[in-house]
Write an enzyme that holds these catalytic residues in place. Sequence first.
Site, PDB file in Angstrom:
ATOM      1  N   ARG A   1       6.554   0.317  -2.877  1.00 35.38           N
ATOM      2  CA  ARG A   1       6.374  -0.402  -4.265  1.00 35.38           C
ATOM      3  C   ARG A   1       7.539   0.044  -5.177  1.00 35.38           C
ATOM      4  NH1 ARG A   1       1.178   1.512  -3.266  1.00 35.38           N
ATOM      5  NH2 ARG A   1       1.345   3.186  -4.653  1.00 35.38           N
TER       6      ARG A   1
ATOM      7  N   ALA B   1       0.715  -1.226  -0.064  1.00 39.06           N
ATOM      8  CA  ALA B   1      -0.037   0.049  -0.035  1.00 39.06           C
ATOM      9  C   ALA B   1       0.731   1.234   0.063  1.00 39.06           C
ATOM     10  CB  ALA B   1      -0.867   0.040   1.049  1.00 39.06           C
ATOM     11  N   CYS B   2       2.129   1.140   0.304  1.00 38.86           N
ATOM     12  CA  CYS B   2       3.154   2.087   0.425  1.00 38.86           C
ATOM     13  C   CYS B   2       3.787   2.530  -1.254  1.00 38.86           C
ATOM     14  CB  CYS B   2       4.233   2.098   1.221  1.00 38.86           C
ATOM     15  SG  CYS B   2       5.657   2.988   1.471  1.00 38.86           S
ATOM     16  N   GLY B   3       3.685   3.714  -1.629  1.00 36.59           N
ATOM     17  CA  GLY B   3       4.180   3.850  -3.028  1.00 36.59           C
ATOM     18  C   GLY B   3       5.816   4.080  -2.816  1.00 36.59           C
TER      19      GLY B   3
END
Length: 134
Positions: free
Chosen positions: A15, A10-12
């Site tokens: 990712r 969920a964390c850019g």
Amino acid sequence: MTVTIYHNPACGTSRNTLAMIRASGEEPEVVEYLKTPPSRERLVELLGLLKMAPCELLREKGTPYAELGLSDPKWSDDELIDFMMAHPILINRPIVVTEKGAVLARPSEKVLGFLANSVGSFTKEDGELVGKRG
């Protein structure tokens, strides 16, 4: 070379870091640490590899950090680790471990110095270009 990433999909930043690792030709072991938190022993080991005190690995944004009063200097390292074990969301991420060492990849391009192969240039999710230009 074995690469492990403690990842939150969920964390850019997490990712982007994972994509950079893959762009280097590595397929890392991905540990979704919110689903499978590290053991206390492994967390202590990671802190040692990162050369960080527990207070330096605490994440504030989107966590119960303030509600738990974790900014108060009264907490010991052991107590802060206890909080991270009880609330894994408090563990900042992404943490990447390679043969070259460990890094809290914030910003994500910090991982580049820990990879065996160069990535060249890389475009992050927000369009920012990192690495070689032109």
